[in-house]
Design a protein around this motif. Structure first.
Motif, PDB file in Angstrom:
ATOM      1  N   THR A  27       1.089   9.202 -12.683  1.00  0.00           N
ATOM      2  CA  THR A  27       1.901   8.690 -11.927  1.00  0.00           C
ATOM      3  C   THR A  27       1.309   7.485 -10.963  1.00  0.00           C
ATOM      4  O   THR A  27       1.809   6.541 -10.852  1.00  0.00           O
ATOM      5  N   VAL A  28      -0.146   7.619 -10.755  1.00  0.00           N
ATOM      6  CA  VAL A  28      -0.606   6.754 -10.000  1.00  0.00           C
ATOM      7  C   VAL A  28      -0.778   5.308 -10.983  1.00  0.00           C
ATOM      8  O   VAL A  28      -0.462   4.286 -10.494  1.00  0.00           O
TER       9      VAL A  28
ATOM     10  N   LEU B 115       0.836  -1.378  -0.014  1.00  0.00           N
ATOM     11  CA  LEU B 115       0.046   0.080   0.193  1.00  0.00           C
ATOM     12  C   LEU B 115       0.935   1.256  -0.061  1.00  0.00           C
ATOM     13  O   LEU B 115       1.768   1.411   0.720  1.00  0.00           O
ATOM     14  N   LEU B 116       0.377   2.089  -0.879  1.00  0.00           N
ATOM     15  CA  LEU B 116       1.334   3.513  -0.929  1.00  0.00           C
ATOM     16  C   LEU B 116      -0.021   4.514  -0.500  1.00  0.00           C
ATOM     17  O   LEU B 116      -0.867   4.641  -1.095  1.00  0.00           O
ATOM     18  N   ASP B 117       0.461   5.351   0.415  1.00  0.00           N
ATOM     19  CA  ASP B 117      -0.092   6.598   0.813  1.00  0.00           C
ATOM     20  C   ASP B 117       0.402   7.806   0.331  1.00  0.00           C
ATOM     21  O   ASP B 117       1.697   8.092   0.949  1.00  0.00           O
TER      22      ASP B 117
ATOM     23  N   ASN C  52      11.152   2.628  -9.793  1.00  0.00           N
ATOM     24  CA  ASN C  52      11.344   1.313  -9.544  1.00  0.00           C
ATOM     25  C   ASN C  52      10.568   0.662  -8.475  1.00  0.00           C
ATOM     26  O   ASN C  52      11.093  -0.548  -8.166  1.00  0.00           O
ATOM     27  N   ARG C  53       9.393   0.998  -8.352  1.00  0.00           N
ATOM     28  CA  ARG C  53       8.663   0.397  -7.134  1.00  0.00           C
ATOM     29  C   ARG C  53       7.044   0.553  -7.532  1.00  0.00           C
ATOM     30  O   ARG C  53       6.569   1.565  -8.208  1.00  0.00           O
ATOM     31  N   THR C  54       6.333  -0.764  -7.421  1.00  0.00           N
ATOM     32  CA  THR C  54       4.735  -0.526  -7.854  1.00  0.00           C
ATOM     33  C   THR C  54       3.996  -1.085  -6.585  1.00  0.00           C
ATOM     34  O   THR C  54       4.800  -1.662  -5.676  1.00  0.00           O
TER      35      THR C  54
ATOM     36  N   LYS D 298       1.847  -4.142   3.900  1.00  0.00           N
ATOM     37  CA  LYS D 298       3.263  -3.535   3.725  1.00  0.00           C
ATOM     38  C   LYS D 298       3.050  -2.180   3.260  1.00  0.00           C
ATOM     39  O   LYS D 298       2.706  -2.041   2.123  1.00  0.00           O
ATOM     40  N   ALA D 299       3.009  -1.031   4.284  1.00  0.00           N
ATOM     41  CA  ALA D 299       2.703   0.263   3.694  1.00  0.00           C
ATOM     42  C   ALA D 299       3.941   1.211   3.797  1.00  0.00           C
ATOM     43  O   ALA D 299       4.725   1.029   4.434  1.00  0.00           O
ATOM     44  N   LEU D 300       3.953   2.033   2.767  1.00  0.00           N
ATOM     45  CA  LEU D 300       4.817   2.930   2.632  1.00  0.00           C
ATOM     46  C   LEU D 300       3.946   4.542   2.390  1.00  0.00           C
ATOM     47  O   LEU D 300       3.138   4.593   1.615  1.00  0.00           O
TER      48      LEU D 300
END
Length: 391
Positions: free
Chosen positions: A256-257, A170-172, A230-232, A191-193
């Motif tokens: 970007t999303v 999860l990306l916030d 380089n992250r999704t 696993k959150a960023l």
């Protein structure tokens, strides 16, 4: 007669939707409207006629900050009375928004703008936000919910909409003080960023992750979301951030999303919205949120479609934000003894006007707030009905 007073008397005829009194700088008082007065505006000195004609939002906003007039009664009631009158200049401010010189929100400018608002001090925000340190619209399952409960409800509501599962990523984007990412990790095992441009928020989130034993499962980075390479992620969420990107950068946000979201991934966007068209308030742009822009619903939906996302759900939380802001305004006044120790009078009057004006704007329907849920490609794992959002 004073030409300024003639102008004022003409201006205030039919300006408000409620009866009110205006006391002029020479002591004369005049009543407008029928019935009991709801509030009284007291002018200590006149505001320039030229300034009002050029940009009334800026003129009256600065006038209140500088003590050129005071309000007896509720500041929110005054602003809402203006907004409820659809013929008032507050309801027809699009032409004034054009006065703002549009400067593209580069990564460098975005960092500067965020610092201007969010890095004025964690100690300041702690005085009137709830314990979760959540600075966005709450979700009131009941009118009697406390602000803290409403903020926890909001996070829970968002996480349910994201259909989270253990160990997904999860990306916030614009993670604030970290309530959403830490809750997602603790309750769903994701696993959150979090990503933020605020140094003040970054320090708090880092400390929170450590204190709650979430290292290795939650992380936060101090950079622009456009710098993530380089992250999704399986899920991308953003709460109250897109209002900062600027009109010209809204397509870039969705592009970007799209790059950051895995195939079949789900994204939720929570943001303030314009009813018919997007816009910017000149006073707020100058003193509160530089570089800000409130996009229209149609503008956001068009950009969602442009990226071939599938729009799954859209929900208005307009009344929830009005209630949230009313809580903040009350908390702000209740903490005034402490606020005065760290902020001067113009700053205090500025934030009083800002919080109350925003509450009035949502309660009158001048602006709205929505949550949009959309997916990258088809996702048939989402429930067939909306029941999963509320159970």
């Amino acid at each position: 007669m004073d030409t300024n007073k003639i102008f004022y008397k003409t201006l205030f005829k039919g300006l408000f939707s409620d009866a009110c009194e205006i006391k002029f700088w020479d002591g004369e008082t005049e009543k407008y409207g029928q019935g009991d007065s709801k509030f009284k505006i007291i002018f200590n000195e006149p505001i320039s006629k030229a300034d009002i004609i050029r940009d009334p939002s800026m003129a009256f906003g600065e006038g209140y900050m500088e003590g050129k007039f005071d309000i007896e009664g509720s500041v929110e009631d005054v602003i809402q009375s203006l907004y409820n009158n659809k013929e008032s200049f507050m309801r027809n401010g699009e032409k004034y928004a054009k006065l703002i010189k549009i400067i593209p929100n580069s990564i460098k400018k975005s960092k500067k703008d965020i610092k201007f608002h969010y890095d004025i001090g964690n100690d300041f925000y702690k005085l009137w936000l709830d314990k979760t340190m959540t600075y966005s619209c709450g979700y009131f399952k009941s009118p009697d919910d406390t602000l803290e409960q409403a903020q926890k409800n909001k996070v829970e509501h968002i996480l349910k909409k994201l259909s989270l599962k253990k160990d997904i990523t999860l990306l916030d984007i614009g993670c604030g003080w970290g309530e959403l990412i830490t809750t997602a990790a603790k309750e769903y095992g994701v696993k959150a960023l979090g990503v933020t441009l605020s140094e003040e928020q970054f320090k708090v989130v880092k400390e929170r992750i450590k204190n709650e034993g979430l290292e290795g499962r939650v992380d936060v980075i101090l950079e622009d979301y456009r710098e993530i390479k380089n992250r999704t992620f399986d899920r991308v969420v953003s709460v109250g951030m897109i209002e900062h990107v600027g009109k010209e950068n809204i397509p870039e946000y969705f592009e970007t999303v799209n790059k950051l979201l895995n195939k079949g991934g789900i994204s939720l966007l929570h943001c303030i919205t314009g009813v018919k068209k997007g816009g910017t308030n000149t006073w707020i742009n100058n003193y509160i949120f530089p570089g800000g822009y409130v996009p229209a619903v149609r503008e956001l939906v068009d950009n969602i479609a442009e990226q071939d996302f599938y729009l799954v759900d859209a929900e208005s939380l307009r009344r929830h934000y009005g209630r949230t802001l009313e809580h903040w305004a009350v908390n702000f006044e209740n903490a005034m003894d402490e606020v005065k120790k760290i902020k001067d009078e113009p700053f205090i009057r500025m934030w009083r006007m800002y919080l109350n004006a925003c509450a009035a704007s949502f309660n009158s329907g001048n602006i709205d707030i929505h949550q949009f849920v959309f997916t990258k490609d088809i996702n048939d794992e989402i429930s067939w009905t909306r029941e999963y959002m509320y159970k």
